[in-house]
Design a protein around this motif. Structure first.
Motif, PDB file in Angstrom:
ATOM      1  N   THR A  35       1.056  -0.901  -0.243  1.00 43.88           N
ATOM      2  CA  THR A  35      -0.067   0.044  -0.016  1.00 43.88           C
ATOM      3  C   THR A  35       0.774   1.286  -0.224  1.00 43.88           C
ATOM      4  O   THR A  35       2.097   1.905   0.607  1.00 43.88           O
ATOM      5  N   ARG A  36       0.813   1.978  -0.937  1.00 46.67           N
ATOM      6  CA  ARG A  36       1.073   3.376  -0.142  1.00 46.67           C
ATOM      7  C   ARG A  36       0.057   4.975  -0.046  1.00 46.67           C
ATOM      8  O   ARG A  36      -0.725   4.745  -1.204  1.00 46.67           O
ATOM      9  N   LEU A  37       0.598   5.169   0.194  1.00 50.65           N
ATOM     10  CA  LEU A  37       0.236   6.555   0.584  1.00 50.65           C
ATOM     11  C   LEU A  37       0.127   8.262  -0.868  1.00 50.65           C
ATOM     12  O   LEU A  37       1.444   8.029  -0.709  1.00 50.65           O
ATOM     13  N   LEU A  38      -0.872   7.722  -0.707  1.00 51.63           N
ATOM     14  CA  LEU A  38      -0.470   9.802  -2.068  1.00 51.63           C
ATOM     15  C   LEU A  38      -1.181  10.307  -1.209  1.00 51.63           C
ATOM     16  O   LEU A  38      -0.527  11.708  -1.793  1.00 51.63           O
ATOM     17  N   GLY A  39      -1.875  10.482   0.022  1.00 53.51           N
ATOM     18  CA  GLY A  39      -1.973  11.441   0.675  1.00 53.51           C
ATOM     19  C   GLY A  39      -2.615  12.065   1.840  1.00 53.51           C
ATOM     20  O   GLY A  39      -3.017  10.724   2.252  1.00 53.51           O
ATOM     21  N   PHE A  40      -2.884  12.832   2.172  1.00 57.77           N
ATOM     22  CA  PHE A  40      -3.526  12.351   4.120  1.00 57.77           C
ATOM     23  C   PHE A  40      -4.069  13.418   4.359  1.00 57.77           C
ATOM     24  O   PHE A  40      -3.862  14.922   3.784  1.00 57.77           O
ATOM     25  N   LEU A  41      -5.461  13.893   4.737  1.00 58.25           N
ATOM     26  CA  LEU A  41      -6.325  14.272   4.531  1.00 58.25           C
ATOM     27  C   LEU A  41      -6.559  14.488   6.230  1.00 58.25           C
ATOM     28  O   LEU A  41      -7.078  13.569   7.256  1.00 58.25           O
ATOM     29  N   SER A  63      -4.538  20.909   2.217  1.00 54.28           N
ATOM     30  CA  SER A  63      -4.039  18.755   2.369  1.00 54.28           C
ATOM     31  C   SER A  63      -5.084  18.280   0.813  1.00 54.28           C
ATOM     32  O   SER A  63      -4.644  17.856   0.295  1.00 54.28           O
ATOM     33  N   VAL A  64      -6.238  18.576   0.709  1.00 55.19           N
ATOM     34  CA  VAL A  64      -7.245  18.671  -0.677  1.00 55.19           C
ATOM     35  C   VAL A  64      -6.057  18.847  -1.965  1.00 55.19           C
ATOM     36  O   VAL A  64      -5.665  18.128  -2.552  1.00 55.19           O
ATOM     37  N   ARG A  65      -5.688  19.852  -1.804  1.00 51.80           N
ATOM     38  CA  ARG A  65      -4.545  20.570  -3.011  1.00 51.80           C
ATOM     39  C   ARG A  65      -2.596  19.760  -3.014  1.00 51.80           C
ATOM     40  O   ARG A  65      -2.802  19.750  -3.622  1.00 51.80           O
ATOM     41  N   GLN A  66      -2.708  19.147  -2.013  1.00 50.80           N
ATOM     42  CA  GLN A  66      -1.023  18.591  -1.857  1.00 50.80           C
ATOM     43  C   GLN A  66      -1.838  16.935  -2.364  1.00 50.80           C
ATOM     44  O   GLN A  66      -1.281  16.346  -3.144  1.00 50.80           O
ATOM     45  N   LEU A  67      -3.176  16.859  -2.073  1.00 46.25           N
ATOM     46  CA  LEU A  67      -3.765  15.224  -2.305  1.00 46.25           C
ATOM     47  C   LEU A  67      -4.165  15.203  -3.678  1.00 46.25           C
ATOM     48  O   LEU A  67      -3.299  14.008  -4.951  1.00 46.25           O
ATOM     49  N   ARG A  68      -4.711  16.557  -4.616  1.00 47.59           N
ATOM     50  CA  ARG A  68      -4.612  16.870  -5.765  1.00 47.59           C
ATOM     51  C   ARG A  68      -3.601  16.676  -6.540  1.00 47.59           C
ATOM     52  O   ARG A  68      -3.533  15.554  -7.869  1.00 47.59           O
ATOM     53  N   GLY A  69      -2.655  17.619  -6.240  1.00 45.87           N
ATOM     54  CA  GLY A  69      -1.228  17.070  -7.326  1.00 45.87           C
ATOM     55  C   GLY A  69      -0.429  15.532  -7.027  1.00 45.87           C
ATOM     56  O   GLY A  69      -0.096  15.301  -8.759  1.00 45.87           O
ATOM     57  N   THR A  70      -0.997  15.232  -6.021  1.00 46.28           N
ATOM     58  CA  THR A  70      -0.106  13.979  -6.182  1.00 46.28           C
ATOM     59  C   THR A  70      -1.338  12.870  -7.774  1.00 46.28           C
ATOM     60  O   THR A  70      -0.780  12.206  -8.086  1.00 46.28           O
TER      61      THR A  70
END
Length: 173
Positions: free
Chosen positions: A13-19, A47-54
């Motif tokens: 499992t790879r973490l793509l982001g964290f809210l 945090s949503v922006r960072q997840l969006r980028g990934t």
């Protein structure tokens, strides 16, 4: 899952982001479901922006146009993630159609102030088209298709040819 460390313990499992939890945001958002729109400079929105980028990077690399947000338990935040991700992608000049396919507990319509139908169930049953079921919410680049009329929600239709065709049509637009 309470934090990134819990994800690291799950094999392959790879973490793509964290809210973060809403209580951790100093902006104290009253409505988590639309925090990206309502508190764009808050911790959660960032945090949503960072997840969006990934996510955008991975989706573009794989040639994907669809993203599914789902949860294992009711109330765990899939709707909040889906709405905020749609708003975030639109802010990044991506054209977005947010589809509420939760036929058991649909709530996108409530959080965005829309009527239940026409929506996905109506399109899949042949009672509506993509054009009249996808509604504008007043945010550039975002359209929303609610779950649709309660009497037309049949779970089997989510795996039908009509659903495949809807996703194909939406993707081409």
């Amino acid at each position: 899952v309470k934090g990134p460390g819990d994800i690291a313990m799950i094999p392959r499992t790879r973490l793509l982001g964290f809210l973060p939890h809403a209580a951790e945001d100093p902006a104290e958002p009253a409505k988590v479901e639309t925090v990206f729109r309502d508190h764009p400079s808050g911790v959660m929105a960032e945090s949503v922006r960072q997840l969006r980028g990934t996510l955008l990077k991975r989706m573009q690399a794989g040639g994907h146009k669809s993203l599914v947000c789902m949860s294992a338990m009711p109330g765990s935040g899939a709707t909040s993630v889906a709405i905020n991700m749609a708003l975030s992608l639109a802010a990044a000049e991506q054209k977005v159609l947010l589809i509420d396919a939760n036929f058991r507990r649909p709530s996108v319509h409530r959080h965005l102030g829309l009527a239940e139908g026409p929506g996905l169930a109506d399109v899949l049953s042949g009672g509506a088209t993509l054009a009249n079921a996808a509604r504008d919410i007043g945010t550039a680049n975002v359209s929303v298709m609610t779950a649709g009329s309660p009497d037309k929600r049949q779970y089997e239709r989510l795996t039908s040819t009509a659903m495949s065709q809807l996703l194909k049509d939406a993707g081409s637009q």
